[in-house]
Enzyme design. Structure first.
Site, PDB file in Angstrom:
ATOM      1  CE  LYS A  13      -0.425   4.210  -6.091  1.00  0.00           C
ATOM      2  NZ  LYS A  13      -0.318   3.168  -5.142  1.00  0.00           N
ATOM      3  CD  GLN A  72      -2.741  -1.488  -0.204  1.00  0.00           C
ATOM      4  OE1 GLN A  72      -3.481  -0.378  -0.210  1.00  0.00           O
ATOM      5  NE2 GLN A  72      -2.277  -1.983  -0.243  1.00  0.00           N
ATOM      6  CE1 TYR A 116      -1.509   8.404  -5.992  1.00  0.00           C
ATOM      7  CE2 TYR A 116      -3.125   8.069  -7.429  1.00  0.00           C
ATOM      8  CZ  TYR A 116      -2.445   7.958  -6.938  1.00  0.00           C
ATOM      9  OH  TYR A 116      -3.066   6.649  -5.417  1.00  0.00           O
TER      10      TYR A 116
END
Length: 328
Positions: free
Chosen positions: A158, A86, A154
């Protein structure tokens, strides 16, 4: 079993670690304690971990460290049965200012996890991806075959991280799954999110501030549903090598969300409007049928129920939490 949770002092990772401990698993948390927001929230999370471990009689260890430290990552992954990855730099807007940092942490850090995992007998790596990988919608709800054209660094970081995870699963036979989270909210959430700001302002008789005209929509996913999705991956290999949406199936306009919160707390308040940020997504909405087919995932919280639960938690924790929200 032994579970490593990277980013385990953060919002989603913290809830995962707490649940794993309560379920009787031994947990190691790795977190760099980056002050993206006030570390008081993370400290509360770690205190909760220690209390849960003591109550459950499970082993718990917190290690302050960086996923960019490949030697540290190799040591911790080598001791784990499962890795729930995470850790990462969050925030679309900050990624615009520091794209290389997001690449170093979210991409290179994930590669450290994957390289360490393929050198061991890890049962599964579950990594946190994001709905930001989709970018501008060609249609809604997003399913997993929708084009992935992120519009922020971002989102690009990812997407790269999850593609590496799925590629390692294919090439190295490493069981790995990427979960594409859709705007997760709930207790101990980041204080700079729309829901926390709406709740905080309404609690203090201040009008909620809506960025843009408020017609943007979001698929808000309650933290308990996200935790349940991750728990399912302790039991099944059906999603190995896949990227899977984890959302609520429900979406709501931001101005309607503000109204739901306002009506729950201070019905007489009006709204204020301000400019929205160019990097913010216009709309998100998850098709979770793949998660249902592969994992048996069924979200149980709609936005109105989830908001009520968050407001109740906020009231019970207002003394310490609100000052962090107001400072963000």
């Amino acid at each position: 079993m032994q579970i490593l949770v990277t980013g385990g002092a953060g919002f989603i990772g913290g809830h995962l670690a707490e649940r794993f401990l309560a379920e009787g698993h031994d947990v190691t948390v790795l977190d760099v304690m980056h002050p993206y927001y006030d570390l008081g929230i993370k400290q509360r999370t770690l205190e909760g971990h220690r209390e849960t471990a003591a109550d459950a009689g499970t082993d718990y260890e917190f290690i302050e460290g960086d996923i960019r430290d490949s030697d540290l990552v190799a040591d911790l992954v080598g001791d784990a049965d499962y890795v729930f990855h995470q850790a990462g730099r969050a925030g679309v807007r900050d990624s615009v200012a520091e794209p290389r940092v997001y690449d170093e942490v979210n991409v290179d850090g994930t590669l450290n996890i994957l390289d360490a995992a393929r050198a061991t007998d890890v049962e599964r790596v579950v990594m946190a991806s994001s709905s930001s990988v989709y970018g501008v919608p060609e249609y809604l709800p997003y399913d997993e075959v929708h084009p992935t054209t992120p519009v922020s660094p971002y989102g690009a970081s990812k997407l790269a991280a999850e593609r590496y995870s799925c590629a390692y699963s294919e090439v190295y036979d490493l069981p790995a799954v990427a979960l594409r989270y859709f705007t997760v909210y709930g207790p101990r959430m980041r204080p700079n999110m729309a829901i926390t700001n709406f709740v905080s302002r309404c609690m203090n008789d201040e009008p909620p501030v809506v960025y843009g005209d408020g017609t943007q929509t979001r698929d808000f996913t309650y933290i308990d549903d996200v935790v349940e999705a991750n728990l399912l991956l302790l039991e099944t290999d059906a999603a190995d090598g896949e990227a899977v949406n984890i959302g609520s199936t429900d979406n709501i306009e931001i101005r309607e969300l503000a109204a739901v919160i306002r009506d729950e707390i201070a019905p007489d308040l009006d709204f204020e409007f301000d400019d929205r940020h160019d990097a913010d997504a216009e709309h998100t909405h998850a098709d979770v049928s793949k998660a249902g087919e592969l994992l048996g995932y069924e979200p149980t919280h709609d936005i109105r129920e989830g908001v009520r639960q968050f407001v109740d938690w906020y009231r019970a924790n207002r003394d310490w939490y609100e000052q962090l929200v107001r400072a963000s």
